[in-house]
Design a protein around this motif. Structure first.
Motif, PDB file in Angstrom:
ATOM      1  N   ARG A 166       0.827  -1.208   0.000  1.00  0.00           N
ATOM      2  CA  ARG A 166       0.000   0.000   0.000  1.00  0.00           C
ATOM      3  C   ARG A 166       0.861   1.257   0.000  1.00  0.00           C
ATOM      4  O   ARG A 166       0.612   2.191  -0.766  1.00  0.00           O
ATOM      5  N   LEU A 167       1.857   1.277   0.861  1.00  0.00           N
ATOM      6  CA  LEU A 167       2.701   2.474   0.992  1.00  0.00           C
ATOM      7  C   LEU A 167       3.640   2.659  -0.198  1.00  0.00           C
ATOM      8  O   LEU A 167       3.768   3.759  -0.731  1.00  0.00           O
ATOM      9  N   ILE A 168       4.279   1.591  -0.631  1.00  0.00           N
ATOM     10  CA  ILE A 168       5.210   1.687  -1.760  1.00  0.00           C
ATOM     11  C   ILE A 168       4.444   1.968  -3.050  1.00  0.00           C
ATOM     12  O   ILE A 168       4.892   2.761  -3.886  1.00  0.00           O
ATOM     13  N   PHE A 206      -4.663   3.884  -2.345  1.00  0.00           N
ATOM     14  CA  PHE A 206      -3.661   2.846  -2.065  1.00  0.00           C
ATOM     15  C   PHE A 206      -3.698   2.466  -0.592  1.00  0.00           C
ATOM     16  O   PHE A 206      -3.639   1.290  -0.241  1.00  0.00           O
ATOM     17  N   GLY A 207      -3.770   3.455   0.288  1.00  0.00           N
ATOM     18  CA  GLY A 207      -3.790   3.195   1.725  1.00  0.00           C
ATOM     19  C   GLY A 207      -4.965   2.339   2.150  1.00  0.00           C
ATOM     20  O   GLY A 207      -4.866   1.541   3.078  1.00  0.00           O
ATOM     21  N   ALA A 208      -6.085   2.495   1.458  1.00  0.00           N
ATOM     22  CA  ALA A 208      -7.268   1.698   1.761  1.00  0.00           C
ATOM     23  C   ALA A 208      -7.169   0.294   1.166  1.00  0.00           C
ATOM     24  O   ALA A 208      -8.040  -0.537   1.408  1.00  0.00           O
ATOM     25  N   GLY A 209      -6.109   0.032   0.416  1.00  0.00           N
ATOM     26  CA  GLY A 209      -5.915  -1.293  -0.171  1.00  0.00           C
ATOM     27  C   GLY A 209      -6.804  -1.560  -1.377  1.00  0.00           C
ATOM     28  O   GLY A 209      -7.006  -2.706  -1.760  1.00  0.00           O
ATOM     29  N   LEU A 210      -7.321  -0.515  -1.973  1.00  0.00           N
ATOM     30  CA  LEU A 210      -8.164  -0.652  -3.160  1.00  0.00           C
ATOM     31  C   LEU A 210      -7.269  -0.603  -4.400  1.00  0.00           C
ATOM     32  O   LEU A 210      -7.316   0.324  -5.194  1.00  0.00           O
ATOM     33  N   TYR A 211      -6.439  -1.630  -4.536  1.00  0.00           N
ATOM     34  CA  TYR A 211      -5.405  -1.647  -5.569  1.00  0.00           C
ATOM     35  C   TYR A 211      -5.919  -1.430  -6.981  1.00  0.00           C
ATOM     36  O   TYR A 211      -5.352  -0.625  -7.715  1.00  0.00           O
ATOM     37  N   PRO A 212      -6.983  -2.118  -7.404  1.00  0.00           N
ATOM     38  CA  PRO A 212      -7.452  -1.875  -8.779  1.00  0.00           C
ATOM     39  C   PRO A 212      -7.843  -0.407  -9.005  1.00  0.00           C
ATOM     40  O   PRO A 212      -7.473   0.183 -10.019  1.00  0.00           O
ATOM     41  N   LEU A 213      -8.560   0.187  -8.043  1.00  0.00           N
ATOM     42  CA  LEU A 213      -8.929   1.601  -8.177  1.00  0.00           C
ATOM     43  C   LEU A 213      -7.701   2.503  -8.172  1.00  0.00           C
ATOM     44  O   LEU A 213      -7.620   3.468  -8.928  1.00  0.00           O
ATOM     45  N   ALA A 214      -6.747   2.194  -7.303  1.00  0.00           N
ATOM     46  CA  ALA A 214      -5.539   3.011  -7.218  1.00  0.00           C
ATOM     47  C   ALA A 214      -4.733   2.938  -8.513  1.00  0.00           C
ATOM     48  O   ALA A 214      -4.236   3.965  -9.003  1.00  0.00           O
ATOM     49  N   ILE A 215      -4.618   1.762  -9.085  1.00  0.00           N
ATOM     50  CA  ILE A 215      -3.857   1.602 -10.332  1.00  0.00           C
ATOM     51  C   ILE A 215      -4.599   2.268 -11.490  1.00  0.00           C
ATOM     52  O   ILE A 215      -3.993   2.994 -12.290  1.00  0.00           O
TER      53      ILE A 215
END
Length: 162
Positions: free
Chosen positions: A19-21, A121-130
């Motif tokens: 999440r952080l990286i 990213f911090g919320a762990g919503l990787y697909p949305l973040a990407i």
């Protein structure tokens, strides 16, 4: 004084690191556009903003679950709201009205965008973040090129940036 129990590195796992990286890398990509164009708030500023928003979000969520989750009175959404508001204040402080023009509007929007992606990213919503990172980079680069081709060499497509 009573504190929450500490989390050790062994108990941390890989997810917070991702999440952080991920947020730091997304911030670097967003800031690259500003860096290449020689504007303020470049790669480091965007990476720090995105990383900080992610760190605050991860911390809020971790504390929420550590303090009992739904059963507790804690509300991690308030932290996310505060982080977004803080990014807006920083972005707003960048905007300048000079000689009949607004300056730094795109840079201010960049800062708020970096914080938004950091929260995601911090919320762990990787697909949305990407998706947010990819679409943002496209908006910032492809549409800058289209604006220049369509409207000529006006200052950043008319947003008043020098």
């Amino acid at each position: 004084m009573e504190l929450n129990p500490p989390i050790t590195f062994a108990a941390l796992g890989w997810d917070p690191w991702l999440r952080l990286i991920g947020a730091a890398i997304a911030g670097l990509l967003l800031g690259l556009d500003r860096e290449v164009r020689g504007h303020g708030a470049g790669m480091r500023t965007h990476a720090i903003m995105c990383f900080a928003a992610s760190l605050i979000t991860v911390t809020a969520l971790a504390l929420y679950y550590q303090l009992g989750g739904v059963e507790s009175q804690a509300d991690p959404l308030r932290v996310i709201e505060g982080t977004a508001a803080m990014a807006g204040v920083i972005g707003g402080a960048l905007i300048v009205f000079s000689k009949g023009e607004f300056k730094n509007l795109t840079t201010a929007a960049h800062i708020w965008l970096a914080a938004s992606i950091g929260i995601t990213f911090g919320a762990g919503l990787y697909p949305l973040a990407i998706i947010g990172t990819v679409v943002s980079v496209l908006l910032l680069t492809l549409f800058h090129w289209i604006e220049r081709k369509t409207f000529g060499d006006e200052e950043e497509g008319g947003d008043g940036q020098a």
